[in-house]
Motif scaffolding. Structure first.
Motif, PDB file in Angstrom:
ATOM      1  N   HIS A  54       0.916  -1.213   0.131  1.00 20.44           N
ATOM      2  CA  HIS A  54       0.047   0.093   0.117  1.00 20.44           C
ATOM      3  C   HIS A  54       0.837   1.320  -0.004  1.00 20.44           C
ATOM      4  CE1 HIS A  54      -2.235   3.243   2.117  1.00 20.44           C
ATOM      5  NE2 HIS A  54      -3.450   2.549   1.528  1.00 20.44           N
ATOM      6  N   ARG A  55       0.561   1.979  -0.940  1.00 22.90           N
ATOM      7  CA  ARG A  55       1.344   3.458  -1.137  1.00 22.90           C
ATOM      8  C   ARG A  55       0.568   4.585  -0.921  1.00 22.90           C
ATOM      9  NH1 ARG A  55       6.757   3.353  -2.727  1.00 22.90           N
ATOM     10  NH2 ARG A  55       6.640   4.964  -1.398  1.00 22.90           N
ATOM     11  N   PRO A  88      -4.647   6.686  -2.374  1.00 20.53           N
ATOM     12  CA  PRO A  88      -3.902   5.533  -2.162  1.00 20.53           C
ATOM     13  C   PRO A  88      -3.870   4.149  -3.395  1.00 20.53           C
ATOM     14  CG  PRO A  88      -5.345   5.559  -0.489  1.00 20.53           C
ATOM     15  CD  PRO A  88      -5.836   6.438  -1.337  1.00 20.53           C
ATOM     16  N   ARG A  89      -2.740   3.792  -3.472  1.00 17.89           N
ATOM     17  CA  ARG A  89      -2.563   2.550  -4.579  1.00 17.89           C
ATOM     18  C   ARG A  89      -1.864   1.413  -4.211  1.00 17.89           C
ATOM     19  NH1 ARG A  89       2.905   4.185  -6.627  1.00 17.89           N
ATOM     20  NH2 ARG A  89       3.304   6.042  -5.463  1.00 17.89           N
ATOM     21  N   GLY A  96      -8.634   1.385   9.860  1.00 15.04           N
ATOM     22  CA  GLY A  96      -9.474   2.169  10.937  1.00 15.04           C
ATOM     23  C   GLY A  96      -8.694   3.403  11.321  1.00 15.04           C
ATOM     24  N   LEU A  97      -7.414   3.614  11.151  1.00 12.40           N
ATOM     25  CA  LEU A  97      -6.739   4.933  11.832  1.00 12.40           C
ATOM     26  C   LEU A  97      -6.593   5.578  10.641  1.00 12.40           C
ATOM     27  CD1 LEU A  97      -4.423   3.222  14.525  1.00 12.40           C
ATOM     28  CD2 LEU A  97      -6.675   4.660  14.643  1.00 12.40           C
ATOM     29  N   PRO A  98      -6.442   6.921  10.722  1.00  5.61           N
ATOM     30  CA  PRO A  98      -5.986   7.736   9.538  1.00  5.61           C
ATOM     31  C   PRO A  98      -4.427   7.457   9.163  1.00  5.61           C
ATOM     32  CG  PRO A  98      -6.779   9.090  11.350  1.00  5.61           C
ATOM     33  CD  PRO A  98      -6.579   7.814  11.871  1.00  5.61           C
ATOM     34  N   ILE A  99      -4.366   7.377   7.799  1.00  3.17           N
ATOM     35  CA  ILE A  99      -3.129   7.012   7.421  1.00  3.17           C
ATOM     36  C   ILE A  99      -2.179   8.292   6.868  1.00  3.17           C
ATOM     37  CG2 ILE A  99      -1.805   6.078   5.130  1.00  3.17           C
ATOM     38  CD1 ILE A  99      -4.420   4.488   4.731  1.00  3.17           C
ATOM     39  N   ILE A 100      -0.930   8.245   7.649  1.00  2.00           N
ATOM     40  CA  ILE A 100      -0.123   9.307   7.472  1.00  2.00           C
ATOM     41  C   ILE A 100       0.474   9.299   6.218  1.00  2.00           C
ATOM     42  CG2 ILE A 100       2.035  10.566   8.432  1.00  2.00           C
ATOM     43  CD1 ILE A 100       0.740   9.611  11.431  1.00  2.00           C
ATOM     44  N   ARG A 101       1.235   8.115   5.934  1.00  2.00           N
ATOM     45  CA  ARG A 101       1.951   7.629   4.702  1.00  2.00           C
ATOM     46  C   ARG A 101       2.091   6.181   4.614  1.00  2.00           C
ATOM     47  NH1 ARG A 101       7.176  10.916   2.433  1.00  2.00           N
ATOM     48  NH2 ARG A 101       7.945   9.521   1.076  1.00  2.00           N
ATOM     49  N   PHE A 139       7.699   2.977   6.573  1.00  2.00           N
ATOM     50  CA  PHE A 139       6.874   2.156   7.553  1.00  2.00           C
ATOM     51  C   PHE A 139       7.740   2.314   8.891  1.00  2.00           C
ATOM     52  CE2 PHE A 139      10.074  -0.401   5.351  1.00  2.00           C
ATOM     53  CZ  PHE A 139      10.809  -1.130   6.117  1.00  2.00           C
ATOM     54  N   ARG A 140       7.011   1.656   9.957  1.00  2.00           N
ATOM     55  CA  ARG A 140       7.670   1.804  11.269  1.00  2.00           C
ATOM     56  C   ARG A 140       8.015   0.530  11.638  1.00  2.00           C
ATOM     57  NH1 ARG A 140       2.538   4.709  13.276  1.00  2.00           N
ATOM     58  NH2 ARG A 140       3.067   6.842  13.469  1.00  2.00           N
ATOM     59  N   ARG A 141       9.292   0.628  12.492  1.00  2.00           N
ATOM     60  CA  ARG A 141       9.829  -0.609  12.909  1.00  2.00           C
ATOM     61  C   ARG A 141      10.731  -0.011  14.108  1.00  2.00           C
ATOM     62  NH1 ARG A 141      13.784   1.524  12.329  1.00  2.00           N
ATOM     63  NH2 ARG A 141      15.431   1.105  10.821  1.00  2.00           N
ATOM     64  N   SER A 142      11.126  -0.808  15.002  1.00  2.00           N
ATOM     65  CA  SER A 142      12.196  -0.681  15.865  1.00  2.00           C
ATOM     66  C   SER A 142      12.870  -2.007  16.096  1.00  2.00           C
ATOM     67  CB  SER A 142      11.536  -0.120  17.180  1.00  2.00           C
ATOM     68  OG  SER A 142      12.424   0.454  17.952  1.00  2.00           O
ATOM     69  N   CYS A 143      12.398  -2.571  17.329  1.00  2.00           N
ATOM     70  CA  CYS A 143      13.266  -3.735  17.662  1.00  2.00           C
ATOM     71  C   CYS A 143      13.171  -5.041  16.781  1.00  2.00           C
ATOM     72  CB  CYS A 143      12.687  -4.406  19.186  1.00  2.00           C
ATOM     73  SG  CYS A 143      11.153  -5.367  18.794  1.00  2.00           S
ATOM     74  N   GLY A 144      12.476  -5.141  16.108  1.00  2.00           N
ATOM     75  CA  GLY A 144      12.630  -6.232  14.935  1.00  2.00           C
ATOM     76  C   GLY A 144      12.284  -7.671  15.673  1.00  2.00           C
ATOM     77  N   GLU A 145      11.935  -7.985  16.862  1.00  2.00           N
ATOM     78  CA  GLU A 145      11.683  -9.266  17.272  1.00  2.00           C
ATOM     79  C   GLU A 145      10.303  -9.205  18.205  1.00  2.00           C
ATOM     80  OE1 GLU A 145      14.836  -8.752  20.911  1.00  2.00           O
ATOM     81  OE2 GLU A 145      15.647  -9.545  18.978  1.00  2.00           O
ATOM     82  N   GLY A 146       9.241  -8.578  17.716  1.00  2.95           N
ATOM     83  CA  GLY A 146       8.005  -8.842  18.417  1.00  2.95           C
ATOM     84  C   GLY A 146       8.009  -8.334  19.742  1.00  2.95           C
ATOM     85  N   VAL A 147       8.749  -7.146  20.154  1.00  6.40           N
ATOM     86  CA  VAL A 147       8.833  -6.549  21.621  1.00  6.40           C
ATOM     87  C   VAL A 147       8.237  -5.234  21.756  1.00  6.40           C
ATOM     88  CG1 VAL A 147       9.904  -6.304  23.795  1.00  6.40           C
ATOM     89  CG2 VAL A 147      10.496  -8.237  22.360  1.00  6.40           C
ATOM     90  N   CYS A 148       8.545  -4.468  20.663  1.00  4.62           N
ATOM     91  CA  CYS A 148       7.947  -2.939  20.815  1.00  4.62           C
ATOM     92  C   CYS A 148       6.942  -2.590  20.260  1.00  4.62           C
ATOM     93  CB  CYS A 148       9.237  -2.230  19.903  1.00  4.62           C
ATOM     94  SG  CYS A 148       9.279  -2.162  18.114  1.00  4.62           S
TER      95      CYS A 148
END
Lengths: 113, 231
Positions: free
Chosen positions: B6-7, B16-17, B90-95, B48-57
Protein backbone atom coordinates in the motif's frame (compact mmCIF):
# COMPACT_ATOMS: atom_id res chain seq x y z
CA UNK A 1 -22.59 1.96 41.05
CA UNK A 2 -26.40 2.13 41.14
CA UNK A 3 -28.81 0.31 38.88
CA UNK A 4 -30.19 3.60 37.52
CA UNK A 5 -26.76 4.98 36.64
CA UNK A 6 -25.54 1.84 34.92
CA UNK A 7 -27.23 2.07 31.52
CA UNK A 8 -24.62 0.02 29.65
CA UNK A 9 -24.58 -2.82 32.14
CA UNK A 10 -28.36 -2.69 32.44
CA UNK A 11 -28.99 -3.28 28.73
CA UNK A 12 -26.26 -5.92 28.58
CA UNK A 13 -27.72 -7.81 31.53
CA UNK A 14 -31.31 -7.44 30.32
CA UNK A 15 -30.34 -8.83 26.93
CA UNK A 16 -28.81 -11.90 28.57
CA UNK A 17 -31.69 -12.49 30.98
CA UNK A 18 -34.31 -12.20 28.23
CA UNK A 19 -32.24 -14.58 26.07
CA UNK A 20 -32.24 -17.05 28.94
CA UNK A 21 -36.02 -16.86 29.32
CA UNK A 22 -36.53 -17.21 25.55
CA UNK A 23 -34.38 -20.36 25.45
CA UNK A 24 -36.02 -21.92 28.52
CA UNK A 25 -39.50 -21.14 27.17
CA UNK A 26 -38.71 -22.63 23.76
CA UNK A 27 -37.35 -25.82 25.33
CA UNK A 28 -40.45 -26.20 27.55
CA UNK A 29 -42.65 -25.35 24.57
CA UNK A 30 -41.00 -28.02 22.42
CA UNK A 31 -41.37 -30.48 25.29
CA UNK A 32 -45.09 -29.72 25.74
CA UNK A 33 -46.04 -29.60 22.06
CA UNK A 34 -43.41 -31.89 20.55
CA UNK A 35 -44.86 -34.56 18.26
CA UNK A 36 -48.42 -33.19 18.48
CA UNK A 37 -50.38 -31.58 15.73
CA UNK A 38 -51.49 -28.17 16.88
CA UNK A 39 -55.11 -27.54 15.99
CA UNK A 40 -57.05 -24.33 16.52
CA UNK A 41 -58.98 -25.90 19.41
CA UNK A 42 -56.01 -27.46 21.21
CA UNK A 43 -54.01 -24.23 20.85
CA UNK A 44 -56.92 -22.13 22.13
CA UNK A 45 -57.43 -24.42 25.10
CA UNK A 46 -53.71 -24.25 25.93
CA UNK A 47 -53.54 -20.46 25.68
CA UNK A 48 -56.68 -20.15 27.86
CA UNK A 49 -54.81 -21.79 30.73
CA UNK A 50 -53.47 -18.98 32.99
CA UNK A 51 -49.95 -20.47 33.34
CA UNK A 52 -49.49 -20.92 29.61
CA UNK A 53 -51.06 -17.54 28.97
CA UNK A 54 -48.66 -15.74 31.29
CA UNK A 55 -45.63 -17.75 30.10
CA UNK A 56 -46.47 -16.90 26.49
CA UNK A 57 -46.99 -13.25 27.34
CA UNK A 58 -43.64 -13.14 29.12
CA UNK A 59 -42.02 -14.85 26.14
CA UNK A 60 -43.30 -12.25 23.69
CA UNK A 61 -42.34 -9.46 26.08
CA UNK A 62 -38.81 -10.92 26.49
CA UNK A 63 -38.50 -11.30 22.73
CA UNK A 64 -39.51 -7.68 22.10
CA UNK A 65 -37.16 -6.31 24.79
CA UNK A 66 -34.34 -8.50 23.44
CA UNK A 67 -35.01 -7.26 19.91
CA UNK A 68 -35.11 -3.65 21.11
CA UNK A 69 -31.65 -3.87 22.75
CA UNK A 70 -30.17 -5.70 19.76
CA UNK A 71 -31.68 -3.30 17.24
CA UNK A 72 -30.60 -0.29 19.27
CA UNK A 73 -27.05 -1.71 19.38
CA UNK A 74 -26.99 -2.01 15.60
CA UNK A 75 -28.19 1.60 15.26
CA UNK A 76 -25.59 2.87 17.77
CA UNK A 77 -22.84 0.98 15.92
CA UNK A 78 -23.64 1.92 12.36
CA UNK A 79 -25.78 5.06 12.25
CA UNK A 80 -23.74 8.22 12.81
CA UNK A 81 -26.22 11.05 12.30
CA UNK A 82 -28.26 11.79 15.42
CA UNK A 83 -31.45 12.68 13.54
CA UNK A 84 -31.44 9.45 11.47
CA UNK A 85 -30.79 7.59 14.70
CA UNK A 86 -33.82 9.11 16.42
CA UNK A 87 -36.08 8.43 13.45
CA UNK A 88 -34.94 4.79 13.18
CA UNK A 89 -35.25 4.19 16.93
CA UNK A 90 -38.72 5.76 17.11
CA UNK A 91 -39.98 3.69 14.15
CA UNK A 92 -38.45 0.56 15.68
CA UNK A 93 -39.87 1.27 19.15
CA UNK A 94 -43.31 1.99 17.68
CA UNK A 95 -43.29 -1.23 15.68
CA UNK A 96 -42.27 -3.30 18.71
CA UNK A 97 -44.84 -1.57 20.96
CA UNK A 98 -47.64 -2.25 18.50
CA UNK A 99 -46.64 -5.91 18.33
CA UNK A 100 -46.53 -6.03 22.13
CA UNK A 101 -49.95 -4.42 22.57
CA UNK A 102 -51.47 -6.60 19.90
CA UNK A 103 -50.14 -9.75 21.61
CA UNK A 104 -51.40 -8.47 24.94
CA UNK A 105 -54.89 -7.98 23.49
CA UNK A 106 -54.97 -11.45 21.93
CA UNK A 107 -53.75 -13.17 25.07
CA UNK A 108 -56.04 -11.21 27.41
CA UNK A 109 -59.06 -12.08 25.29
CA UNK A 110 -57.99 -15.72 25.10
CA UNK A 111 -57.42 -15.83 28.86
CA UNK A 112 -60.88 -14.42 29.65
CA UNK A 113 -62.73 -17.22 27.91
CA UNK B 1 8.45 -13.33 -4.14
CA UNK B 2 5.73 -10.92 -5.20
CA UNK B 3 4.57 -8.13 -2.92
CA UNK B 4 1.73 -5.67 -3.23
CA UNK B 5 2.42 -2.76 -0.91
CA UNK B 6 0.00 0.00 0.00
CA UNK B 7 1.44 3.35 -1.07
CA UNK B 8 0.10 6.76 -0.21
CA UNK B 9 1.88 10.08 0.10
CA UNK B 10 -0.75 12.73 0.87
CA UNK B 11 1.53 15.50 -0.47
CA UNK B 12 1.60 13.97 -3.97
CA UNK B 13 -1.06 11.26 -4.31
CA UNK B 14 -4.76 11.94 -4.72
CA UNK B 15 -5.62 8.47 -3.47
CA UNK B 16 -3.82 5.36 -2.20
CA UNK B 17 -2.56 2.72 -4.63
CA UNK B 18 -1.03 -0.75 -4.40
CA UNK B 19 2.51 -0.97 -5.78
CA UNK B 20 4.01 -4.25 -6.91
CA UNK B 21 7.55 -5.32 -5.97
CA UNK B 22 9.41 -8.55 -6.67
CA UNK B 23 12.26 -9.54 -4.38
CA UNK B 24 14.09 -12.89 -4.39
CA UNK B 25 16.71 -14.72 -2.39
CA UNK B 26 15.53 -14.72 1.21
CA UNK B 27 17.15 -16.77 3.96
CA UNK B 28 14.96 -19.64 5.19
CA UNK B 29 13.82 -17.94 8.40
CA UNK B 30 13.23 -14.52 6.84
CA UNK B 31 10.37 -12.43 8.20
CA UNK B 32 8.14 -9.98 6.38
CA UNK B 33 10.10 -7.10 7.95
CA UNK B 34 13.28 -8.38 6.21
CA UNK B 35 11.42 -8.21 2.91
CA UNK B 36 10.26 -4.65 3.64
CA UNK B 37 13.89 -3.66 4.31
CA UNK B 38 14.92 -5.15 0.96
CA UNK B 39 12.13 -3.29 -0.81
CA UNK B 40 13.21 -0.08 0.89
CA UNK B 41 16.75 -0.59 -0.42
CA UNK B 42 15.23 -0.67 -3.89
CA UNK B 43 12.75 2.14 -3.34
CA UNK B 44 13.65 4.39 -0.44
CA UNK B 45 10.38 6.34 -0.69
CA UNK B 46 8.58 3.48 1.11
CA UNK B 47 7.68 4.36 4.70
CA UNK B 48 6.90 2.00 7.57
CA UNK B 49 7.51 1.91 11.30
CA UNK B 50 9.76 -0.61 12.97
CA UNK B 51 12.14 -0.69 15.88
CA UNK B 52 13.24 -3.80 17.78
CA UNK B 53 12.51 -6.28 15.02
CA UNK B 54 11.62 -9.11 17.37
CA UNK B 55 8.02 -8.62 18.42
CA UNK B 56 8.67 -6.66 21.59
CA UNK B 57 8.26 -2.98 20.73
CA UNK B 58 5.02 -3.23 18.79
CA UNK B 59 5.96 -0.66 16.14
CA UNK B 60 5.40 -2.66 12.97
CA UNK B 61 1.78 -3.75 13.24
CA UNK B 62 0.31 -3.89 9.75
CA UNK B 63 -2.36 -5.65 7.75
CA UNK B 64 -0.73 -8.67 6.12
CA UNK B 65 -2.81 -10.55 3.55
CA UNK B 66 -5.92 -9.16 5.21
CA UNK B 67 -4.91 -9.97 8.77
CA UNK B 68 -3.32 -7.71 11.39
CA UNK B 69 0.07 -8.80 12.67
CA UNK B 70 3.65 -7.77 13.33
CA UNK B 71 5.86 -7.78 10.22
CA UNK B 72 8.95 -8.70 12.27
CA UNK B 73 7.57 -12.01 13.56
CA UNK B 74 5.56 -13.05 10.49
CA UNK B 75 7.60 -15.61 8.52
CA UNK B 76 7.56 -15.04 4.76
CA UNK B 77 7.07 -18.78 4.33
CA UNK B 78 3.70 -18.61 6.06
CA UNK B 79 2.31 -16.09 3.53
CA UNK B 80 0.52 -16.68 0.26
CA UNK B 81 1.77 -14.71 -2.76
CA UNK B 82 1.30 -12.00 -3.80
CA UNK B 83 1.79 -10.79 -0.24
CA UNK B 84 -0.51 -7.81 0.28
CA UNK B 85 0.66 -5.37 2.91
CA UNK B 86 -1.54 -2.51 4.04
CA UNK B 87 -1.62 -0.21 7.07
CA UNK B 88 -3.75 -1.43 9.99
CA UNK B 89 -7.39 -0.55 9.21
CA UNK B 90 -9.49 2.12 10.86
CA UNK B 91 -6.87 4.74 11.70
CA UNK B 92 -5.96 7.79 9.59
CA UNK B 93 -3.06 7.08 7.22
CA UNK B 94 -0.05 9.38 7.48
CA UNK B 95 1.92 7.76 4.70
CA UNK B 96 2.28 4.29 3.08
CA UNK B 97 2.10 1.87 6.05
CA UNK B 98 2.29 4.51 8.77
CA UNK B 99 -0.93 5.38 10.63
CA UNK B 100 -1.85 8.09 13.10
CA UNK B 101 -2.16 6.29 16.44
CA UNK B 102 -3.42 9.26 18.45
CA UNK B 103 -6.98 7.93 18.84
CA UNK B 104 -5.58 4.60 20.03
CA UNK B 105 -3.32 6.26 22.61
CA UNK B 106 -6.12 8.57 23.71
CA UNK B 107 -8.26 5.55 24.59
CA UNK B 108 -5.31 3.90 26.33
CA UNK B 109 -4.67 7.03 28.42
CA UNK B 110 -8.37 7.27 29.30
CA UNK B 111 -8.33 4.02 31.30
CA UNK B 112 -5.60 5.47 33.56
CA UNK B 113 -3.14 2.62 33.04
CA UNK B 114 -1.25 3.05 36.27
CA UNK B 115 -1.62 1.89 39.88
CA UNK B 116 -3.83 4.11 42.01
CA UNK B 117 -3.48 3.74 45.77
CA UNK B 118 -5.44 5.84 48.26
CA UNK B 119 -3.80 4.48 51.44
CA UNK B 120 -0.49 5.95 52.64
CA UNK B 121 2.39 4.36 50.77
CA UNK B 122 4.09 1.43 52.55
CA UNK B 123 7.54 1.89 54.09
CA UNK B 124 9.20 -0.63 51.79
CA UNK B 125 7.36 -2.16 48.87
CA UNK B 126 3.82 -3.21 47.92
CA UNK B 127 3.41 -6.87 48.76
CA UNK B 128 1.55 -9.38 46.65
CA UNK B 129 1.06 -13.11 47.09
CA UNK B 130 2.17 -15.30 44.16
CA UNK B 131 -1.54 -16.00 43.49
CA UNK B 132 -2.34 -12.31 43.32
CA UNK B 133 0.60 -11.82 40.99
CA UNK B 134 -0.69 -14.65 38.77
CA UNK B 135 -3.83 -12.60 38.11
CA UNK B 136 -1.75 -10.25 35.98
CA UNK B 137 -0.44 -12.93 33.63
CA UNK B 138 -1.84 -12.55 30.14
CA UNK B 139 -2.50 -8.86 30.82
CA UNK B 140 0.80 -7.08 31.47
CA UNK B 141 2.45 -8.55 28.33
CA UNK B 142 0.58 -6.19 25.97
CA UNK B 143 3.01 -4.25 23.75
CA UNK B 144 0.42 -1.70 22.52
CA UNK B 145 0.97 -2.54 18.85
CA UNK B 146 -2.70 -1.78 18.16
CA UNK B 147 -3.32 -4.93 16.09
CA UNK B 148 -6.37 -5.84 18.21
CA UNK B 149 -8.13 -2.46 18.37
CA UNK B 150 -7.65 -1.88 14.63
CA UNK B 151 -9.11 -5.34 13.91
CA UNK B 152 -12.24 -4.50 15.91
CA UNK B 153 -15.29 -3.26 13.95
CA UNK B 154 -16.68 -1.59 17.09
CA UNK B 155 -13.45 0.44 17.25
CA UNK B 156 -13.69 1.28 13.52
CA UNK B 157 -17.22 2.64 13.94
CA UNK B 158 -16.67 4.51 17.22
CA UNK B 159 -12.92 5.07 17.73
CA UNK B 160 -13.61 8.30 19.62
CA UNK B 161 -15.98 6.70 22.15
CA UNK B 162 -15.28 2.97 22.40
CA UNK B 163 -12.11 2.29 24.41
CA UNK B 164 -11.15 -0.65 22.20
CA UNK B 165 -9.72 -4.05 23.17
CA UNK B 166 -6.15 -2.87 23.91
CA UNK B 167 -7.25 -0.18 26.37
CA UNK B 168 -9.85 -2.45 27.97
CA UNK B 169 -7.27 -5.19 28.46
CA UNK B 170 -5.17 -2.63 30.33
CA UNK B 171 -8.18 -1.47 32.28
CA UNK B 172 -8.70 -5.05 33.46
CA UNK B 173 -4.96 -5.36 34.17
CA UNK B 174 -5.38 -2.69 36.88
CA UNK B 175 -8.81 -3.84 38.04
CA UNK B 176 -7.31 -7.30 38.60
CA UNK B 177 -4.31 -5.92 40.47
CA UNK B 178 -4.57 -6.58 44.23
CA UNK B 179 -2.62 -3.37 44.92
CA UNK B 180 -4.94 -1.04 43.00
CA UNK B 181 -7.60 0.80 45.03
CA UNK B 182 -9.48 2.65 42.29
CA UNK B 183 -11.82 -0.21 41.35
CA UNK B 184 -15.05 1.75 41.80
CA UNK B 185 -13.75 4.77 39.87
CA UNK B 186 -12.46 2.59 37.04
CA UNK B 187 -15.79 0.76 36.70
CA UNK B 188 -17.75 3.99 36.91
CA UNK B 189 -15.64 5.49 34.13
CA UNK B 190 -16.45 2.59 31.78
CA UNK B 191 -20.22 2.91 32.19
CA UNK B 192 -22.60 3.97 29.43
CA UNK B 193 -23.40 2.52 26.03
CA UNK B 194 -20.02 3.20 24.41
CA UNK B 195 -16.78 2.88 26.37
CA UNK B 196 -17.05 -0.80 27.29
CA UNK B 197 -20.39 -2.02 26.00
CA UNK B 198 -19.76 -1.50 22.29
CA UNK B 199 -17.89 -4.81 22.55
CA UNK B 200 -20.05 -7.59 21.12
CA UNK B 201 -17.48 -10.32 21.83
CA UNK B 202 -16.68 -11.20 18.21
CA UNK B 203 -13.10 -12.02 19.31
CA UNK B 204 -11.21 -10.49 16.37
CA UNK B 205 -8.90 -9.02 19.02
CA UNK B 206 -7.76 -12.31 20.50
CA UNK B 207 -7.58 -13.81 17.02
CA UNK B 208 -4.95 -11.33 15.82
CA UNK B 209 -3.01 -10.54 19.03
CA UNK B 210 0.66 -11.27 18.21
CA UNK B 211 1.35 -11.92 21.89
CA UNK B 212 -1.49 -14.43 22.23
CA UNK B 213 -3.45 -12.33 24.72
CA UNK B 214 -7.23 -12.40 25.11
CA UNK B 215 -8.87 -8.96 25.41
CA UNK B 216 -12.34 -10.47 24.93
CA UNK B 217 -11.91 -12.45 28.14
CA UNK B 218 -10.66 -9.35 29.96
CA UNK B 219 -13.73 -7.42 28.79
CA UNK B 220 -15.96 -10.26 30.03
CA UNK B 221 -14.21 -10.06 33.39
CA UNK B 222 -14.85 -6.31 33.61
CA UNK B 223 -18.56 -6.90 32.92
CA UNK B 224 -18.68 -9.60 35.61
CA UNK B 225 -16.96 -7.29 38.08
CA UNK B 226 -19.46 -4.52 37.29
CA UNK B 227 -22.25 -6.97 37.99
CA UNK B 228 -20.71 -7.88 41.35
CA UNK B 229 -20.41 -4.22 42.27
CA UNK B 230 -24.04 -3.67 41.40
CA UNK B 231 -25.45 -6.29 43.74
Amino acid sequence: MSWRASSGLRSWLTQRLTALYIVVFLIVFAFVWGGQTITFESWRAWVAHPAANIALLLFVFALLVHAWIGGRDVVIDYVKSASTRYVLLIVFALGLSIMGLWTLRILLLAGME
Amino acid sequence: MRFLIHRYNPEVDKKPRMQEYTVEGFASGAMLLDALFRIKEEDDSLSFRRSCGEGVCGSDAMNINGRNGLACITPLKSLKEPIEVRPVPGLPIIRDLVVDMRQFYHQYRSVKPWLTVHDPEPETEYLQTPEQRDQLDGLYECILCGACSTACPSFWWNPDKFRGPAALLQSWRFLADSRDQATAERLEELEGAYRLFRCHSIMNCMDVCPKGLNPTKAIGNIKKMMLKHLV
